[in-house]
Design a protein around this motif. Sequence first.
Motif, PDB file in Angstrom:
ATOM      1  N   THR A   1      14.211 -67.599  22.886  1.00  0.00           N
ATOM      2  CA  THR A   1      15.519 -67.067  22.524  1.00  0.00           C
ATOM      3  C   THR A   1      15.407 -66.327  21.195  1.00  0.00           C
ATOM      4  N   PRO A   2      16.382 -65.455  20.893  1.00  0.00           N
ATOM      5  CA  PRO A   2      16.362 -64.793  19.584  1.00  0.00           C
ATOM      6  C   PRO A   2      16.317 -65.784  18.427  1.00  0.00           C
ATOM      7  N   ALA A   3      17.080 -66.882  18.535  1.00  0.00           N
ATOM      8  CA  ALA A   3      17.082 -67.872  17.454  1.00  0.00           C
ATOM      9  C   ALA A   3      15.708 -68.507  17.291  1.00  0.00           C
ATOM     10  N   ALA A   4      15.022 -68.777  18.395  1.00  0.00           N
ATOM     11  CA  ALA A   4      13.686 -69.375  18.318  1.00  0.00           C
ATOM     12  C   ALA A   4      12.701 -68.412  17.658  1.00  0.00           C
ATOM     13  N   ARG A   5      12.810 -67.139  17.981  1.00  0.00           N
ATOM     14  CA  ARG A   5      11.948 -66.141  17.343  1.00  0.00           C
ATOM     15  C   ARG A   5      12.193 -66.096  15.830  1.00  0.00           C
ATOM     16  N   LEU A   6      13.465 -66.158  15.462  1.00  0.00           N
ATOM     17  CA  LEU A   6      13.799 -66.125  14.042  1.00  0.00           C
ATOM     18  C   LEU A   6      13.315 -67.373  13.333  1.00  0.00           C
TER      19      LEU A   6
ATOM     20  N   ARG B   1      10.781 -69.178  13.918  1.00  0.00           N
ATOM     21  CA  ARG B   1       9.330 -69.107  13.681  1.00  0.00           C
ATOM     22  C   ARG B   1       9.038 -68.384  12.374  1.00  0.00           C
ATOM     23  N   ARG B   2       9.788 -67.334  12.095  1.00  0.00           N
ATOM     24  CA  ARG B   2       9.578 -66.580  10.862  1.00  0.00           C
ATOM     25  C   ARG B   2      10.140 -67.324   9.650  1.00  0.00           C
ATOM     26  N   LEU B   3      11.253 -67.985   9.824  1.00  0.00           N
ATOM     27  CA  LEU B   3      11.852 -68.717   8.710  1.00  0.00           C
ATOM     28  C   LEU B   3      10.964 -69.867   8.257  1.00  0.00           C
ATOM     29  N   ARG B   4      10.308 -70.503   9.201  1.00  0.00           N
ATOM     30  CA  ARG B   4       9.447 -71.644   8.850  1.00  0.00           C
ATOM     31  C   ARG B   4       8.236 -71.232   8.044  1.00  0.00           C
ATOM     32  N   ALA B   5       7.943 -69.948   8.040  1.00  0.00           N
ATOM     33  CA  ALA B   5       6.824 -69.452   7.231  1.00  0.00           C
ATOM     34  C   ALA B   5       7.243 -69.153   5.798  1.00  0.00           C
TER      35      ALA B   5
ATOM     36  N   GLU C   1      15.012 -74.231   4.804  1.00  0.00           N
ATOM     37  CA  GLU C   1      15.272 -75.230   5.824  1.00  0.00           C
ATOM     38  C   GLU C   1      16.326 -74.682   6.770  1.00  0.00           C
ATOM     39  N   ALA C   2      15.984 -74.584   8.042  1.00  0.00           N
ATOM     40  CA  ALA C   2      16.900 -73.998   9.014  1.00  0.00           C
ATOM     41  C   ALA C   2      16.750 -74.695  10.360  1.00  0.00           C
ATOM     42  N   THR C   3      17.849 -74.747  11.091  1.00  0.00           N
ATOM     43  CA  THR C   3      17.874 -75.378  12.412  1.00  0.00           C
ATOM     44  C   THR C   3      18.729 -74.523  13.348  1.00  0.00           C
ATOM     45  N   PRO C   4      18.522 -74.635  14.656  1.00  0.00           N
ATOM     46  CA  PRO C   4      19.372 -73.893  15.589  1.00  0.00           C
ATOM     47  C   PRO C   4      20.824 -74.327  15.463  1.00  0.00           C
ATOM     48  N   SER C   5      21.723 -73.402  15.652  1.00  0.00           N
ATOM     49  CA  SER C   5      23.146 -73.720  15.629  1.00  0.00           C
ATOM     50  C   SER C   5      23.489 -74.687  16.756  1.00  0.00           C
ATOM     51  N   PRO C   6      24.268 -75.737  16.474  1.00  0.00           N
ATOM     52  CA  PRO C   6      24.704 -76.627  17.548  1.00  0.00           C
ATOM     53  C   PRO C   6      25.742 -75.985  18.460  1.00  0.00           C
ATOM     54  N   LEU C   7      26.370 -74.902  17.995  1.00  0.00           N
ATOM     55  CA  LEU C   7      27.385 -74.225  18.810  1.00  0.00           C
ATOM     56  C   LEU C   7      26.804 -73.096  19.647  1.00  0.00           C
ATOM     57  N   LEU C   8      25.966 -72.271  19.046  1.00  0.00           N
ATOM     58  CA  LEU C   8      25.383 -71.111  19.718  1.00  0.00           C
ATOM     59  C   LEU C   8      23.877 -71.085  19.445  1.00  0.00           C
ATOM     60  N   PRO C   9      23.135 -72.011  20.038  1.00  0.00           N
ATOM     61  CA  PRO C   9      21.723 -72.193  19.667  1.00  0.00           C
ATOM     62  C   PRO C   9      20.801 -71.050  20.065  1.00  0.00           C
ATOM     63  N   SER C  10      21.218 -70.166  20.954  1.00  0.00           N
ATOM     64  CA  SER C  10      20.353 -69.055  21.348  1.00  0.00           C
ATOM     65  C   SER C  10      20.376 -67.912  20.352  1.00  0.00           C
ATOM     66  N   ASP C  11      21.488 -67.776  19.619  1.00  0.00           N
ATOM     67  CA  ASP C  11      21.663 -66.604  18.777  1.00  0.00           C
ATOM     68  C   ASP C  11      21.782 -66.897  17.289  1.00  0.00           C
TER      69      ASP C  11
END
Length: 465
Positions: free
Chosen positions: A190-195, A197-201, A206-216
């Motif tokens: 998903t777009p959020a998963a791609r993002l 990966r970059r944020l963790r570098a 510290e970032a996590t997928p949104s509980p409301l809209l986890p894909s975006d």
Amino acid sequence: MPLFAILNQFQILKRDLRFAKELVSGVTRWRRRLDYVISELAGRTTESLEPEMRQVLRLGLYELTQMGAPSHALNEHVELAKAWVRPAAAGFANGVLREAARRAEAGKLPDPAAMAGGSSVRDRARRLGVVHSHPTWLVARWLRALGEESTLSLLVCNNARPSYSLRANGAALAAADEEDGAADEQGAATPAARLLRRLRALEGVEATPSPLLPSDFVRVASGLQSVLRSGLVARGLCAVQDESTGLAVQLLDPRPGERLLDACAAPGNKTLLAAGRMLGQGRVVALDVSAGRLQALRNAAEAQGLGAIVTTRAADLRQEAAAARAAADGGAAAASFDRVLLDAPCSGTGVLAKRADLRWRRTADQITQLSTLQDDLLNAASAFVKPGGLLVYSTCSIEVDECSDRVRAFLGRPEGGEFDLEAPPPGLMPEGVVGPDGCVATLPHQHGVDGAFAARLRRRGAAGA
């Protein structure tokens, strides 16, 4: 130009810039409570003081009580009064601030919670308004609409440090992954998963997928400044955007190949999210009265790889609707869009945690005036929805006058006679955001995002998606 943009032009240490921002934001947020304490210490209302003196005392008191500054730091504020107000004003500033320091050390600063008053809504609103630094009229509205417990939670939430989210731009991230040779690794991410990966570098993020809209969307717990410095936003890979804005686009549910009108588009966050959902197929028309803001939207669309399907038009929606109704080829052709988004101008009472200044700039009369504008814009937007198409009305307000009341009023007018309020199909929206009436509504203290509203209106006619 915003103050922080001006400060950024000068050679100021990042530490000092952060301190200045904290002072400005904090004093703006806590202005009413600070003024109460100053009035009690000075023996006169802050309205009777010179504006410059008010600001000096607010800054000194905030630094002392909220930032833990030692009492000797107040010398700087006394000198500021001498330079900014007049030399003789230093004695008055010194007296008030030294008294504040003595009482703070003894734990005896004036406490607005102890204010005398009755039990009427107005009296309770006044006390809560001073304690939590909000205008009385707004607190009174919330007491009537939400009850005391929920209002108290909302006030506390509005004064807490705001949280921020990032919207992932799928098209730009996929292209960047291809350039980096990570396309195979990411696969159908998903777009959020791609993002993520970059944020963790990035260090300190510290970032996590949104509980409301986890894909975006991604919620950033810490390190937002590191994200901004990394260039991810400048390159169009993501944008700082609250999840509540994404809920309106989720309710609109744009599909590839459709024609979509964003009727009050600037600054374009919803426009670009909707365009991204269309996978490069179809057309998005972004309409707004501000040519300058539309140019910024156009630049963002190009940066995010969405320029091919996004077009902009600087015009008044109401005039466009009149032209479209008068002639089939006038303006943007009437009844020609599959989906229309009207993110109407509003009071912004759902975003007071991020925009503390709005609480002091809004009035009850403005909400009445905005309601009239919202009615006019709804009437106009309805002209562009084709039979079977969708109109989504949204605001960043939590005032019923600007939200469900406007929808009901629209459905009762001739312009709304062909529309029905429609609940979202099962599974489209996250749990907990859809009310019994089928409308989407969020509250900051309940959902952890900005307060917002959205309603889905279907025009009767051909079967819609």
